[in-house]
Design an enzyme around this catalytic site. Structure first.
Site, mmCIF file in Angstrom:
data_model
loop_
_atom_site.group_PDB
_atom_site.id
_atom_site.type_symbol
_atom_site.label_atom_id
_atom_site.label_comp_id
_atom_site.label_asym_id
_atom_site.label_seq_id
_atom_site.Cartn_x
_atom_site.Cartn_y
_atom_site.Cartn_z
ATOM 1 N NE ARG A 113 7.811 26.223 -13.437
ATOM 2 C CZ ARG A 113 8.808 27.084 -13.521
ATOM 3 N NH1 ARG A 113 9.007 27.724 -14.666
ATOM 4 N NH2 ARG A 113 9.599 27.296 -12.503
ATOM 5 C CG ASN A 152 4.432 28.277 -12.745
ATOM 6 O OD1 ASN A 152 3.704 27.297 -12.818
ATOM 7 N ND2 ASN A 152 5.489 28.346 -11.967
#
Ligand SMILES: [Zn+2]
Ligand SMILES: [Zn+2]
EC number: 3.6.1.7
Length: 988
Positions: free
Chosen positions: A2, A20
């Site tokens: 991320r 996620n």
């Protein structure tokens, strides 16, 4: 992943979000067409080194969808591929099921307010919404990254010399995780509160350490600890400041320079380290560890150092310097048995006299070390400067390796440092002229690798193996040995799959019904090769397990068990199971847990032949069951009657009323190759193949010891097409370490013991020993029949006088291969004359060729056949045989005329290659098979693997060789899982 996506989005003026999810990373992105396009390209082009992006799917999200995009995520709407990206918002799904950065799924515990809500027109990192579903995969541990390495040696960095420096791109993962989702509080980092500076990094999405769970520094993090044996040394020390930490490392390097052995904590367990150049130190290590002749792995500072010792190609370079840093077996440049340094050492008898080249030094200031009067004390900063200069100089001393490390074997196991601590230690050693360290697993012989400081102190230091312990207070929660790989014919083949690779799941093929052609070809097969057909073949067992249990009772008794398994619905035929446990083999043991088509193959555990290793096996299994939330609903095991894990599986299956599938050892070998090939899209692996399984030993269905088998196999079953001619193996399993007994049995069976070439072998036994052997042979005492290729090679090694006493399994065969390499003619073809003489004779068998096998059960009493065999015997006899008698006779003839053993060793290899390829061609023609699968420990032999694979290809056969799993018994659990999976899914 991320933070990386976030940074790329900022760089490309993209707004949207990233999160996620269970199936990968989801991104919603809005921006100009060209920016979007560049952003999507960048996702794979610039992905972090340790990330593995399997695929990127994009589709257009309309305005309505956009508002509630996270809801859309779970509607399965990301399956379309669209190359064309428009001004609308492409919704990208980055498929990354094996992708380590998935690890940071645990945002739910961090305050959402810590995220900058709208940076750069609004790109945000969203909380993981699936954090509770234990489907998230865990990354294996990763070697220190270049950014952290730079900081480690940058005197201006606040983590300068911090032995636990890490970031989201590197460091420990699986070894410190207690539970999922991966979050600091569920790791062994929970003991360390982040200091304000580290906390700021941890919560800043733009920082490399954003959500780096093991992040720490000298102020807040774990610290080194140091303790020496025998009380005459500096008091225990804690490296809670830079100076104290440096002093510990310097002290460790000083002791290594003096020839000491140090227990050093790594990522997955302790190592025992010593100076690889010092014959005395390495010899001491071998003696203390009862290590025999087995080669030891070494660690050198960098690629340049490794290149001095071995020939290294590009692929090997990549392995050595990559994110995993396994031990790579490399071709040695030159085996020097005696160097000037060694001579000096041997004559002076004191390793410390000459290996300590640089002035020893360590800093006392600020450290808790005392009693350092014998050392010159200089400030740590100048010590570092000096060692750094030394490390970078191009005029290094040539690296010396004692012959004690790996004898005269043609390969050397080398690894580069992978933790910051190892880098610091190598640097400190280099400053003392030590360029290579032996780094072997820190355990007592037969025990699992030590992971706990207290236990390591007791067993390694107080136990007399090590002179000091370099530990730290970050716990290791799961044991991982170093992985071992070797490159053969341009492919990296695992030998030990452990740290950095396990438990990354391997795919299992999605199984559909047995092809009907299979059944037509081999009408008896389903009934006969039924090691795996446990359910079908043993209907009585299934009934007794559950008889009398009404469904309600069952549910009460086994609340966690799906009803269909317990009630034996559908006439004892369970539905495809979603999770099973395969217990693996005894040697080089692993186990496998499956969920759907994911197979979590455990790390290498060792040989499960005693209680302590069985305990480790259970510990590791329970940890993984908990972590991945898997409760097995079926079991698979080896059909060996006495393997500890097989006995446990039988007892557990009976107790919990679970289906048990017993898989023949060599069938599991071949199935592992098929599973890997088929899951990677090789259609040929879905049909029957000719499996060539050559290894040491495995229980056969006829009660004999198999190991030279050619099987016609698919996932659900096999038939034995050919075998090596069986002979009586005197001493049974004991012959593994007594190859001359193996040789005696072999020559007696083929009536060649009186050959003049066997003179040396005969004279290796006293008259009394010979009489005992004869008695055993005549009365079938502890002399099981075997068709083992591994034992044939062992016997040949002893006949040639190359290895008559082994200190580890396979040593005679390994030294036979080494001798063949020494001939210098491996690339040449055999002379015409040798081709005629050295042969594995291939012939069809008649009934009279098949003597009644003698089976010895677990209690040592003799029976006609094994219980497994009794249910499997029909139609199970091999059709062909490979007879080594001509080969043995030729070798003896050549020994008698004093031909160099290296040349004979090479002829033996070439004869086995030719005989195997010829047999495979004949069987393929007779059965219309076109694909061969190779597995078994014998294929660790590079000459045989390359020779047989090339030979088969030259016959137009398709050859399957495993890529992600070893050919040795480390693959067995995966093979068992594949067979059991197919059986449970099979509609028949
Ligand atoms: Zn890093
Ligand atoms: Zn800190």
């Amino acid at each position: 992943m991320r933070p990386f996506v976030y940074r790329e989005a900022c760089a490309h003026q993209i707004s949207g979000w990233v999160l996620n999810a269970a199936d990968g990373v989801h991104i919603e992105a809005a921006g100009r067409d060209d920016n979007l396009h560049a952003f999507i390209q960048a996702l794979s082009a610039h992905a972090p080194a340790a990330a593995r992006i399997e695929h990127i799917e994009t589709h257009i999200v309309d305005a309505g969808e956009e508002r509630d995009a996270s809801a859309a995520l779970y509607q399965g709407d990301h399956g379309t591929h669209e190359e064309e990206v428009t001004g609308a918002h492409p919704h990208a799904h980055v498929g990354s099921t094996q992708q380590p950065r998935r690890a940071s799924t645990s945002e739910q515990d961090s305050p959402a307010s810590s995220m900058p809500p709208r940076v750069n027109k609004g790109f945000t990192i969203r909380e993981s919404e699936d954090a509770g579903a234990h489907t998230t995969l865990v990354s294996p541990d990763i070697a220190i990254c270049n950014d952290c390495l730079k900081e480690l040696f940058d005197p201006n960095d606040r983590r300068y010399h911090y032995p636990f420096i890490t970031c989201t791109n590197c460091g420990p993962r699986f070894t410190i995780i207690r539970a999922l989702p991966y979050d600091r509080l569920k790791t062994s980092m929970e003991d360390f509160d982040l200091c304000p500076v580290c906390a700021a990094e941890y919560t800043n999405p733009a920082d490399r350490r954003f959500h780096a769970q093991p992040d720490a520094c000298f102020v807040c993090g774990p610290h080194l600890s140091w303790r020496e044996a025998r009380g005459h040394s500096p008091a225990p020390a804690i490296g809670d400041t830079r100076l104290a930490s440096d002093a510990i490392i310097d002290r460790a390097a000083d002791l290594i320079a003096k020839g000491s052995i140090i227990a050093i904590k790594g990522l997955g367990g302790f190592h025992l380290a010593c100076n690889a150049a010092s014959t005395r130190a390495v010899h001491t290590l071998r003696t203390r560890k009862h290590r025999g002749d087995k080669p030891l792995a070494i660690m050198v500072q960098d690629l340049a150092a490794a290149s001095q010792l071995a020939e290294i190609n590009t692929l090997e370079q990549g392995l050595l310097t990559g994110t995993v840093r396994p031990i790579v077996l490399l071709k040695r440049k030159q085996v020097t048995c005696s160097s000037p340094r060694e001579n000096a050492e041997l004559s002076h008898g004191d390793a410390s006299e000459h290996v300590r080249i640089a002035q020893p030094h360590y800093a006392r200031e600020g450290s808790r070390l005392t009693n350092a009067s014998e050392h010159t004390l200089i400030p740590a900063s100048s010590a570092q400067k000096k060692s750094h200069t030394h490390g970078c100089t191009t005029q290094r001393d040539p690296i010396q390796i004692s012959p004690e490390v790996a004898g005269t074997l043609p390969e050397l196991g080398i690894m580069l440092p992978y933790t910051p601590l190892q880098y610091l230690l190598m640097e400190a050693c280099a400053a003392r002229g030590i360029t290579a360290l032996v780094m072997t697993s820190g355990n007592r012989s037969g025990d699992p690798i030590e992971i706990d400081d207290t236990s390591a102190w007791r067993n390694l230091v107080e136990g007399g193996l090590a002179d000091a312990l370099l530990g730290f207070n970050r716990q290791i929660l799961t044991r991982f040995d170093d992985s071992v790989l070797r490159v053969v014919a341009g492919r990296a083949l695992p030998i030990r799959r452990s740290r950095g690779y396990a438990p990354t799941p391997l795919p299992l093929p999605t199984y559909t019904a047995c092809p009907s052609s299979t059944q037509a070809q081999q009408p008896d097969r389903a009934k006969t090769q039924c090691a795996g057909h446990a359910l079908e073949q043993q209907p009585d067992r299934a009934k007794t397990q559950c008889a009398g249990h009404a469904q309600a009772q069952c549910a009460e008794l086994h609340p966690h068990q799906p009803a269909h398994l317990c009630t034996h619905a559908a006439e004892q035929r369970p539905q495809p199971t979603s999770s099973l446990l395969a217990t693996g083999s005894e040697q080089k043991a692993t186990f496998a847990l499956t969920r759907d088509t994911n197979c979590f193959l455990s790390q290498h555990i060792g040989d499960i032949d005693q209680g302590s290793t069985l305990n480790t096996w259970h510990e590791t299994r329970l940890h993984m069951e908990r972590l991945f939330d898997i409760a097995p609903t079926a079991l698979a095991c080896d059909l060996h009657p006495a393997y500890l894990t097989s006995r446990w599986a039988r007892a557990t299956a009976a107790e919990r009323h679970l289906p048990l599938i017993e898989v023949q050892h060599h069938h599991a070998h071949i199935a592992s190759v098929l599973a890997e090939a088929r899951a990677s899209g090789d259609e040929d692996a879905s049909r029957q193949v000719l499996g060539i399984a050559f290894d040491g030993t495995g229980a056969g269905t006829d009660g004999t010891v198999w190991g030279g088998e050619m099987l016609i196999a698919d996932f659900t079953g096999f038939s034995r097409a050919a075998r090596l001619s069986p002979w009586k193996l005197l001493g049974g399993a004991g012959a593994i370490l007594d190859p001359k007994k193996c040789a005696w049995s072999l020559l007696t069976c083929v009536n060649l013991l009186e050959h003049p070439g066997a003179e040396r072998l005969r004279s290796a036994f006293t008259d009394k020993e010979t009489r005992i052997l004869q008695h055993m042979y005549e009365h079938n005492i502890n002399s099981p029949l075997t068709s083992s290729m591994g034992r044939l090679l062992d016997g040949l090694s002893a006949i040639l006088g190359i290895c008559v006493k082994a200190s580890y399994e396979g040593q005679p065969a390994i030294e036979l291969e080494a001798a063949a390499w020494r001939s210098g003619k491996v690339a040449q073809t055999m002379s015409q004359r040798d081709q005629v003489r050295y042969q594995l004779e291939f012939r069809e068998l008649t009934n009279s060729d098949l003597p009644q096998p003698v089976y010895e059960d677990a209690h040592g009493s003799q029976q006609e056949s094994s219980p497994a065999a009794r249910s499997c015997q029909r139609g199970n006899a091999p059709t062909w045989e490979l007879n080594p008698t001509p080969l043995l006779a030729a070798a003896l003839d050549d020994i008698a005329v004093k031909r160099p053993p290296e040349e004979i060793a090479l002829c033996i290899h070439q004869a086995i290659i030719q005989g195997t390829v010829h047999a495979a061609r004949c069987i393929a023609q007779a059965t219309s098979l076109t694909t061969c699968a190779l597995s078994g420990g014998v294929f660790m032999n590079r000459i045989l693997l390359a020779g047989i694979a090339d030979g088969l290809k030259s016959q137009g056969l398709h050859v399957l060789i495993p890529q992600q799993i070893p050919v040795n018994d480390g693959c067995i659990a995966y093979g068992q899982a594949a067979v059991a999976h197919a059986h449970l899914a099979s509609p028949q």
